[in-house]
Structure formats: structure tokens, C-alpha cells
Design an enzyme around this catalytic site. Structure first.
Site, short mmCIF file in Angstrom:
data_model
loop_
_atom_site.label_atom_id
_atom_site.label_comp_id
_atom_site.label_asym_id
_atom_site.label_seq_id
_atom_site.Cartn_x
_atom_site.Cartn_y
_atom_site.Cartn_z
N HIS A 177 45.66 11.97 -9.55
CA HIS A 177 44.78 12.29 -10.62
C HIS A 177 44.72 12.73 -11.87
O HIS A 177 44.51 13.09 -12.67
CB HIS A 177 44.12 11.65 -9.69
N GLU B 258 57.85 35.41 -8.53
CA GLU B 258 58.26 37.09 -8.36
C GLU B 258 59.47 37.36 -7.62
O GLU B 258 60.17 38.75 -8.13
CB GLU B 258 56.96 37.21 -7.81
N LYS C 218 50.99 47.33 -15.00
CA LYS C 218 50.34 47.72 -14.59
C LYS C 218 49.98 49.36 -15.09
O LYS C 218 48.80 49.49 -15.10
CB LYS C 218 50.20 47.95 -12.71
N LYS D 258 49.90 47.85 0.56
CA LYS D 258 50.78 48.53 1.40
C LYS D 258 51.12 49.84 0.63
O LYS D 258 50.96 51.08 1.33
CB LYS D 258 52.41 48.32 1.05
N GLY E 52 56.02 42.92 -0.14
CA GLY E 52 54.29 42.10 -0.24
C GLY E 52 53.68 41.00 -0.30
O GLY E 52 53.53 40.69 0.82
N ARG E 53 54.71 39.82 -1.00
CA ARG E 53 55.03 39.23 -0.78
C ARG E 53 55.48 37.56 0.46
O ARG E 53 55.89 37.07 1.09
CB ARG E 53 55.82 38.03 -2.07
N GLU F 257 42.93 47.14 -8.05
CA GLU F 257 41.94 45.59 -7.33
C GLU F 257 41.40 46.51 -5.72
O GLU F 257 40.48 46.33 -6.02
CB GLU F 257 42.81 44.04 -7.69
#
Length: 525
Positions: free
Chosen positions: A360, A329, A488, A184, A243-244, A190
Site C-alpha cells: 500500500h 556501506e 565526519k 569500536k 562495525g556492520r 554521536e
């Protein structure tokens, strides 16, 4: 900031909250009182959640006291819903059948880009570079609808760990590869660092213009253009798209290239149908509201610290991390919108994995552990493979695990079971103590008729709106993430120190002893 600072009353000061909390403590799971909601073609069975007439009335009164109706209208109409950042959170318009002009134009541009690439059989490989909301939704959709293979091969690079990028590039022909950068801000560390490695890789392969093999989805097209990415390959985001919640935008370019624009359109249509349900269904039949209020009761009153997501569908493996980000978040806050402590536990830890693998792995803890956790079981009534016995077993396991959590097993039942298994009268009571299941552990069952783009879109929107309702009750802003941002900022300074720069006196003192020690150790590497 232009929005006024809200004067929100503390949740614990509200008589409606005390009434809700008292009703939740007094309520129980009524396993014989069937409660199934139909929402945009999805069945949401909340029979396994605590319930009573008093709790239902108290929940509705609590939402009214929190001005839920007004806040929902603000969200859905594009008003200022994100107060701390003074902007809308208008992701619902991204999937509207007739969106605003800007959104419609970008949707058309993306579809035309995909159509042209398909007609030319261009870009056999896609490397999708993004992180968080620019990554998980795309992984989820491609895994759901491309699990059996597609003619384009997609790899993802999200992590800053160089091994992730190395693995994404390995063995690919750069001439047949498109690198998609989803950021964005177009400043995400990253994404840009991985993107730089990809650009170098394209150049090293002898491509005269590496930018022609790159695309970007961003709210800063100027920065993408400065990277040499052609304007025709740059797709617009808006600052009001969190973003999410960006899956509904051109962030799904990779999805469209991998499994078709029809998949993206189908997901948008399903989400839009859930938006309509959320906006119009009355309180008692509104699935996001009912799931949200059950979650508030479980977390803030009954003391459950986590929520388990158990999708009984192999294709939904990435649903868990997608919902982890969406929920944690958004709701990982302890201060309300007025800046005061919320005063009750808020967003739960969200975790899980697909069944039957989960059975399991950690279901022992869910059944007999001291804490336990509410579970959202998610299953498709119909499968898309040709082995009906597999799907019968899958459905049976889902229902059985939920029934065991709901009904449990008494001491007398466990003792009779031990006797029938051959234990003698002396050992049967002892064994029975180890076989008792407490039962009464809350759960919901979400049933999709089958996994389609439409039902997956509706499912994701169901959880989006559930999270929003919970944020209204707790009085928090679900659309910022200052906790992430702080780390950050610290990382930028430490990167410089690891590269050899000496911190100023204030910065050096700010580090704790352990951090100072490891900065020095890592500098030696």
C-alpha cells in the site's frame, strides 16, 4: 601499510566479464524452470532471476578470473581481506562454534555478566547507545524476539539529535538502568555525546558512581576505563571487526540482557552454518554466490539501480535498514582495489519495508513504474502466533505479489478483465492499457521455516556473503567506508565554527557559498 598495492586488472578488460554481460543480456526469467537452493536450513528460490546455461558458466568463469576461491579463503581464515586498512575482516570467527581463545573468553565473560544480572534481577531498564553497526543489529534482534515484551525494557539512542536522547531517558529510574555504550573506537561523536548526557543523568539521580551503571563494548578499553566504567563492564572488540559485522560480538550484550543469551548463541550458530555452506557448497548450489551473481547481472548489466527488500514478517521491520548499511556501506564504491574506476554500476540502492504495508506504499511503482527494481521477498513458512488465517493471508499476499511481478498481465488478459467487469467494447481496450503489467521483473524468494535465532543468523550471514561475492566481481574493498569518514572530518570543523570559532583563511575558502551562509545563520540561533 604493509600490504602490497594490488595490481588488479580492470573488470571491463576481462574477456570473462564480456562473456558474462553478453549472457546476462541474452538470458531471461524462466518461470517454469524451478531453482530452489537449500542453505543452512533456508530455502532460496531464485526462479525469478534471469538464467541460462551460458550465464551460469560465464558467472563461474568470471569468479575464477577474479580469484574468488583465494579471496574467500583469505576472508574465512582471518587473512588481510581489508587491504586499504591493512587488516582482516574476520567476523566469521565471532560466531564459530570453537573460536580463537580471545573470542571465546569475551563470549564467556558476556554470558557470565548476563547470568549474574539475571540472577539478581538487576537493571530493569537498558539504554543502548550506539550508531550504525553498533545499533541496527541489536534493534533487529530485539524486535524479532522481544516484540511481545520482555521483563527488561530497552530504549535506543543513536541519533545526535538531542530529542533521541531525551526520549531514551524519559521516565526511567536511574537506579534500575544500565547504559550500554557500543563504539569500536570509543571516539564516535554521536555515541560519546549521548553517553555524556546519560552519565550526567545518572549523576543527577544521586548515584555515587555512575560508571557502575554503564557498560562498554569497544576496541579501546583504556578510553572506556577513563570514563569511569569498571573493567568488569568493558567488553572487547578487535580492529578486524567492522562495525556492520559487529552484531556477532559483545555488541549483542543488550540483546542478551533483553531476550537472553540463548538468542545470541542461536544467531551465532545459524550464521556459522551459513559460513560452512558458503565455504563448501559448489557454485550452482551456493546460495550467497547465486544471489550475488544475480545481483551483479541486475545492477551492472540490466541497469536496475536499486534492490527492494520485502520481509513479509512484522518482526523483521529492522531488517531493511540493517541490510541497507551492510550493502550500501560495503558496495557504495566506484574505484576498484587497484585505485582505478570500476567502469560499471556497482552497489544498488537498498530500500523497502515489511509487507503487506509495502503493498500500500510503493508496490504500484514496482509493478507498473518505468524503472522497477528486483525484489527480495522474505517470508516464514510457519508463524508463532495463534491466528492461522492471518498467516495464510500473509503467505498468499507474498506469493501473489511475486507472481504478478514475474508473470505480469498481457493486454488481451487486461481487456478480457475489463469486459468481465462491465466495460463496454469501446472502453475495454482503453482500460486494458492501464491494467497491463509488464512482468518479467526479477525477484528472489527467501523462505525461513520459521523465525528463530538460528534462521535469522543464517539469513544475515547469507546477505553478508552475498555482498562479499559482489565485491570480488567488482574488484572493490567492501570493508572500508572512506565516504562516511570524510563527512565526519568536515563536521568537526563546522562544529567549532558554529560554537563561535572563526575558520582559518584556507578553511573559510573551502566552504561553498551555501555552507558559509548557513554557518553564519545558525551561529545567530
Amino acid at each position: 601499510m604493509t600490504s602490497p598495492i594490488p595490481n588488479l586488472p580492470s573488470l571491463q578488460q576481462l574477456p570473462e566479464w564480456k562473456r558474462f554481460a553478453d549472457a546476462a543480456e541474452a538470458a531471461s526469467v524462466r518461470t517454469n524452470d524451478l531453482r530452489i537452493l537449500d542453505a543452512a536450513g533456508i530455502n532460496v528460490d531464485i526462479t525469478g532471476q534471469v538464467a541460462s546455461e551460458e550465464l551460469e558458466a560465464a558467472g563461474q568463469a568470471l569468479l575464477e578470473a577474479r580469484q574468488f576461491g583465494q579471496l574467500r579463503s583469505t576472508l574465512l581464515s582471518g587473512g588481510i581481506a581489508n587491504l586499504t586498512e591493512d587488516r582482516a575482516a574476520w567476523h566469521t570467527v565471532l560466531r564459530a562454534p570453537a573460536p580463537i581463545a580471545d573470542v571465546a573468553a569475551e563470549r564467556q565473560r558476556m554470558n557470565e555478566f548476563v547470568r549474574q544480572a539475571d540472577s539478581e534481577r538487576r537493571w530493569r531498564n537498558i539504554i543502548h547507545i550506539g550508531i550504525g553497526g553498533s545499533d541496527w543489529g541489536v534493534r533487529l534482534a530485539i524486535n524479532a524476539f522481544g516484540y511481545a515484551g520482555a521483563w527488561r525494557h530497552v530504549r535506543f539512542a543513536a541519533n545526535i539529535d538531542g530529542h533521541a536522547m531525551q526520549g531514551a531517558l524519559a521516565g526511567l529510574d536511574a537506579r534500575e538502568t544500565l547504559v550500554v555504550l557500543a563504539s569500536k573506537s570509543f571516539t564516535t561523536a554521536e555515541t560519546l555525546q549521548n553517553g555524556q548526557r546519560a552519565r550526567e543523568w545518572l549523576a543527577a539521580a544521586g548515584l555515587e558512581n555512575p560508571g557502575e551503571h554503564m557498560a562498554a563494548i569497544t576496541a579501546r578499553p583504556d578510553l572506556a576505563a577513563a570514563w569511569g566504567i569498571p573493567q568488569a563492564h568493558i567488553f572487547k572488540l578487535w580492529d578486524w571487526v567492522g562495525g556492520r559485522f559487529s552484531l556477532w560480538s559483545s555488541v549483542s550484550l543488550t540483546t542478551a540482557l533483553a531476550v537472553s543469551s540463548d538468542v545470541v548463541a542461536g544467531m551465532q550458530a545459524g550464521a556459522a552454518a551459513m559460513d560452512n555452506h558458503f565455504a563448501q557448497a559448489p557454485f550452482a548450489q551456493n546460495a550467497p554466490i547465486q544471489m550475488a551473481m544475480a545481483g551483479v547481472a541486475n545492477r551492472s548489466v540490466l541497469g536496475y539501480g536499486s534492490l527492494n527488500i520485502a520481509p513479509y514478517d512484522f518482526r523483521l521491520a529492522h531488517l531493511v535498514p540493517y541490510l541497507q548499511q551492510l550493502d550500501m556501506e560495503s558496495l557504495g564504491k566506484s574505484v576498484d582495489i587497484a585505485g582505478n574506476p570500476v567502469g560499471v554500476p556497482t552497489g544498488p540502492v537498498v530500500w523497502g519495508m515489511p509487507g503487506t504495508d509495502a503493498q500500500h506504499t510503493f508496490f504500484q511503482w514496482l509493478h507498473q513504474g518505468s524503472d522497477g527494481a528486483p525484489v527480495d521477498f522474505i517470508v516464514c513458512q510457519q508463524a508463532d502466533h495463534s491466528w492461522p488465517d492471518h498467516h495464510t493471508s500473509l503467505l498468499a499476499n507474498c506469493l501473489a505479489q511475486r507472481e504478478a511481478l514475474l508473470n505480469g498481465k498481457t493486454f488481451d488478459e487486461a481487456q478480457q478483465e475489463s469486459l468481465h467487469a462491465g466495460a463496454d467494447a469501446q472502453h475495454a481496450p482503453w482500460l486494458a492499457k492501464h491494467r497491463v503489467h509488464a512482468g518479467g521483473r526479477p525477484s528472489s524468494l527467501v523462505v525461513l521455516p520459521k523465525l528463530s535465532p538460528y534462521t535469522l543468523g543464517a539469513l544475515l550471514a547469507l546477505y553478508e556473503h552475498k555482498v562479499f561475492v559482489q565485491s570480488v566481481v567488482w574488484g572493490i574493498n567492501p570493508f572500508d567506508q572512506w565516504g562516511v569518514e570524510y563527512g565526519k572530518v568536515l563536521a568537526k570543523g563546522i562544529v567549532q565554527e558554529l560554537a563561535g570559532a572563526r575558520p582559518g583563511p584556507d578553511e573559510g575558502q573551502r566552504h561553498d557559498a551555501s555552507t558559509r551562509h548557513w554557518i553564519e545563520e545558525f551561529r545567530k540561533s
